[in-house]
Design an enzyme around this catalytic site. Structure first.
Site, short mmCIF file in Angstrom:
data_model
loop_
_atom_site.label_atom_id
_atom_site.label_comp_id
_atom_site.label_asym_id
_atom_site.label_seq_id
_atom_site.Cartn_x
_atom_site.Cartn_y
_atom_site.Cartn_z
N ASP A 128 67.45 6.00 11.70
CA ASP A 128 67.41 6.62 13.02
C ASP A 128 68.00 8.04 12.98
O ASP A 128 68.49 8.49 11.94
CB ASP A 128 68.15 5.73 14.03
N ASP B 275 56.64 16.39 13.22
CA ASP B 275 55.29 15.92 12.89
C ASP B 275 54.45 15.98 14.16
O ASP B 275 54.88 15.53 15.21
CB ASP B 275 55.37 14.49 12.36
N ASP C 280 49.41 16.41 11.29
CA ASP C 280 48.76 15.24 10.71
C ASP C 280 47.22 15.37 10.74
O ASP C 280 46.66 15.68 11.80
CB ASP C 280 49.18 14.02 11.52
N ASP D 197 53.09 8.66 2.02
CA ASP D 197 51.79 8.01 1.81
C ASP D 197 51.47 7.77 0.33
O ASP D 197 50.42 7.21 0.01
CB ASP D 197 50.66 8.87 2.38
#
Ligand code: TEU
Length: 573
Positions: free
Chosen positions: A37, A106, A214, A350
Site C-alpha cells: 500500500d 499509471d 497503458d 508483466d
C-alpha cells in the site's frame, strides 16, 4: 547535439534520469492485510533515495475491483482503500519531491472496469447518453446473439477467448481487448477524450509529474469508412483471428496523442514525463510517437526484445539467441538515434524476472549475471527503467501448482488451453516460465518469514529464496547487485557520454558476448558484457580493451586480460 534531446533548446532532463517501477500490491504492506500500500511505499522511500532513482512510476492505485490488479479502474480520481487514501497520495508527492524524486502515475484509458459508472450507465440502456462511450455491436449478420461465432469480429483477446462479451438484456456485444471486466472506451467519441484529459489535468494539478500510458497505441480502432470493424487473419489452430491490424496504431492514434498533448500538457512545466506503453510498436512508428516536434509522448515502451523467446504465443517458449537480441536492440538504438528516444527495460510487472530469463539464476552465477544484465541495459542510450526487486536480483518463483498463481492472464490461459486439449503439465510449465506472477511476488526486504513485506498473510507467496536474496543483506555489501545498481545510476547522472553518447554495436554476430561503444565529443566508452559461462581472452575479442581505463565493472578488478563468465566492463578508450 541531435534535435531529439532538446526541449526548448535544453537537453531534456529525462535523458539523465532513471525510473523505478513500483507495483504497489507487492512492494510493502504497512497495515498487515497482506497487500502492499501507499503507507508501505512511504516507509520505503529511503531505499529508493539510496538507490538514486529520479522518478517512480507507480502502477495503478485507483479504486478497482482488482480483476487485473488495478488495471481495471472504476474511479479515475480517487485511491482504492486497499492502497490508502488521496491524503496519503498527496503526502507521497510531497515526500518524494522533498527527496528530489518525481512521481509518475499509471494512466489506463484504453479501457475501464466494467464497474466504472461510465460503463454501468452505458450498459443500462441502448439509449443511454454514455452508450457510445464504449464499443457496442450487434451479432454478426444472419446470426443470433450468443450463437458460437456470432461475435461481431473474430478477434482474440490478450487474455484468451474472444474480445466480445454479450450483454444479454440488449442483445449487443461490447468490446474488450483484455478481460471481459475491462471494456474498451470509444475514443472516437470526443466526450470520452475530454473526460480523460480533464482527469489528467486534475492529477497534474495535484502535483504528479507525468504518466505511463497503458496500451496507449490501442486507443484508435480502425472503423473503416463504413463504420465497421473487420475480421483479422485466422490464428493457427483457433476459431479466432488476430485483430491487431485494426487496433495497433490505428488511423487516428497520432491525432489523439497530439490532441492529448495540447489539451493536457501545453503551458505546463518541461519537468514532466510521458511514456506510452505500446505492444507491437515498430521502430518507425516509435520515431513518430517520440519526435518532440510532433508533441505526442517523450518515449515509448516497445516489446520487440521481450518477444524474442515467444513462438506462436508467449506460452510457446523458445530459447533466446543473443544475436537476435543484439539485432533488435541495435535496430532500436539506430532507429531513434537522430529523432526520438528509447526507454530501456528488462523487467516490469508483466514479464518474468530478468535474471531468470536473460541471465543465469543458478547459485553460482545469479549475482554476476544480474549485475551483467544491469550494466548492459544502463549503458545503452535511452532512459532505463528498474522494476522493483530487479535491483537485488530477484528471480522467478518456483511454481509447482496452479493454486499458487493469481494472475488473470495465467488463469484464463490455463482454462482455455486445458479445455482445448493441451497437456496440463505442459501448460503449467509455460506459466512457470512466462507467467506475470513471477514479477509480482513480494519485494524481499529481509530474511524474516514474510521477507519484511507484511506482518499478515501475503496475497501471493513470498519467494523462498528471500532468506538469502533480500535488501537488508545487500544494503552494505559493495559487491551486491544493489550496490552495482547504485553505481550504474550514479554513472548516468555524472557522465554525459552515458546519457547522451552515440551508440555503436560491436561483434554483432558473436553468440555470447555483447559489446558496443558510446561516444560524445571525442569521449568514448567501450562496454563489453559476457552473457555466458565461457571465459574469453579480451584481447582476442577487442584488441583495444585490455589497456583501457576501467570505469565500472561487475567483478573484482583482478584479471584485465580475461573476460570471465558473466563479466561486464565499462572501459574508457
Ligand atoms: O499490458 C499490456 C500488454 O499487452 C501485455 O504486456 C499484457 O499484459 C500481457 O502480458 C500480454 O501477454 C498492460 C499492463 O501492463 C498489464 O498489466 C495489463 O494487464 C494490461 O495492459 C491491461 O491493462
Amino acid at each position: 547535439m541531435a534535435a531529439d534531446q532538446q526541449e526548448g533548446g535544453q537537453v531534456a532532463w529525462w535523458t539523465r534520469a532513471v525510473v523505478y517501477q513500483v507495483y504497489p500490491r507487492s512492494f510493502m504492506d504497512s497495515d498487515g492485510d497482506g497487500v502492499g500500500d501507499l503507507g508501505g511505499l512511504l516507509l520505503r522511500l529511503d531505499h529508493l533515495a539510496d538507490l538514486g532513482v529520479d522518478v517512480v512510476w507507480l502502477s495503478p492505485v485507483y479504486p478497482s475491483p482488482q480483476a487485473d490488479n488495478g488495471y481495471d479502474i472504476s474511479d479515475y480520481q480517487d485511491i482504492d482503500p486497499l492502497f490508502g487514501s488521496l491524503e496519503q497520495l498527496d503526502e507521497l508527492i510531497s515526500a518524494m519531491h522533498a527527496r528530489g524524486m518525481k512521481l509518475v502515475m499509471d494512466l489506463v484509458v484504453n479501457h475501464t472496469s466494467d464497474q466504472h459508472p461510465w460503463f454501468l450507465e452505458a450498459r443500462s440502456s441502448t439509449d443511454s447518453a454514455k452508450r457510445d462511450w464504449y464499443w457496442w455491436r450487434p451479432p454478426r449478420a444472419g446470426m443470433a446473439a450468443g450463437e458460437p461465432g456470432a461475435e461481431p469480429t473474430n478477434w482474440q483477446s490478450f487474455f484468451s477467448g474472444p474480445v466480445w462479451e454479450l450483454d444479454e438484456p440488449s442483445g449487443e456485444y461490447y468490446l474488450h481487448l483484455f478481460d471481459r471486466r475491462q471494456p474498451d472506451l470509444n475514443w472516437e467519441n470526443p466526450d470520452v477524450r475530454q473526460a480523460v484529459y480533464a482527469m489528467m489535468r486534475w492529477w497534474l494539478d495535484r502535483g504528479v509529474d507525468g504518466f505511463r500510458m497503458d496500451v496507449i497505441n490501442m486507443i484508435s480502432k480502425d472503423v473503416g469508412p463504413d463504420g465497421h470493424l473487420h475480421d483479422g487473419p485466422p490464428l493457427p489452430g483457433s476459431s479466432l483471428g488476430d485483430g491487431s491490424a485494426s487496433y495497433l496504431s490505428g488511423p487516428r492514434i497520432h491525432e489523439f496523442l497530439q490532441e492529448m498533448h495540447r489539451e493536457v500538457f501545453t503551458g505546463r512545466s518541461d519537468a514532466l514525463l510521458t511514456v506510452g506503453e505500446m505492444p507491437g510498436v515498430t521502430v518507425e512508428q516509435a520515431r513518430l510517437f517520440t519526435d518532440p516536434a510532433r508533441g505526442e509522448v517523450d518515449m515509448v515502451f516497445q516489446f520487440e526484445h521481450v518477444g524474442l523467446d515467444h513462438g506462436t504465443s508467449k506460452w510457446d517458449v523458445h530459447p533466446l539467441r543473443l544475436r537476435d537480441l543484439k539485432a533488435s536492440f541495435g535496430r532500436w538504438q539506430a532507429g531513434l538515434a537522430e529523432v526520438g528516444w528509447n526507454s530501456l527495460y528488462w523487467d516490469n510487472h508483466d514479464q518474468p524476472r530478468a535474471v531468470s530469463r536473460f541471465g543465469d539464476d543458478s547459485p553460482e552465477f545469479r549475482r554476476d549475471s544480474a549485475t551483467c544484465l544491469a550494466t548492459l541495459l544502463h549503458l545503452h542510450r535511452g532512459t532505463p527503467y528498474v522494476y522493483q526487486g530487479e535491483e537485488i536480483g530477484m528471480a522467478n518463483f518456483p511454481f509447482t501448482a496452479l493454486e499458487e498463481f493469481r494472475d488473470i492472464e495465467s488463469l484464463n490461459h490455463h482454462v482455455q488451453a486445458v479445455s482445448a486439449g493441451d497437456d496440463p503439465a505442459h501448460v503449467l510449465a509455460a506459466l512457470r516460465t512466462m507467467g506475470r506472477d513471477n514479477a509480482r511476488t513480494p519485494v524481499q526486504w529481509d530474511a524474516t518469514p514474510n521477507a519484511g513485506f507484511t506482518t499478515g498473510t501475503p496475497w501471493i507467496a513470498v519467494n523462498p529464496d528471500h532468506a538469502e536474496w533480500n535488501v537488508a543483506a545487500q544494503r552494505d555489501d559493495e559487491q551486491s547487485v544493489l550496490a552495482h545498481h547504485r553505481r550504474l545510476i550514479a554513472l548516468r547522472h555524472t557522465d554525459d557520454v552515458v546519457a547522451l553518447g552515440d551508440f555503436h554495436m560491436l561483434l554483432p554476430g558473436h553468440d555470447e558476448v555483447y559489446a558496443f561503444t558510446r561516444s560524445l565529443d571525442g569521449d568514448t566508452l567501450l562496454v563489453v558484457c559476457n552473457l555466458s559461462r565461457t571465459p574469453y581472452r579480451l584481447a582476442e575479442l577487442l584488441p583495444e580493451a585490455p589497456g583501457a581505463e576501467l570505469v565500472l565493472g561487475n567483478l573484482p578488478d583482478d584479471d584485465p586480460a580475461q573476460l570471465r563468465p558473466w563479466e561486464a566492463r565499462v572501459l574508457r578508450v
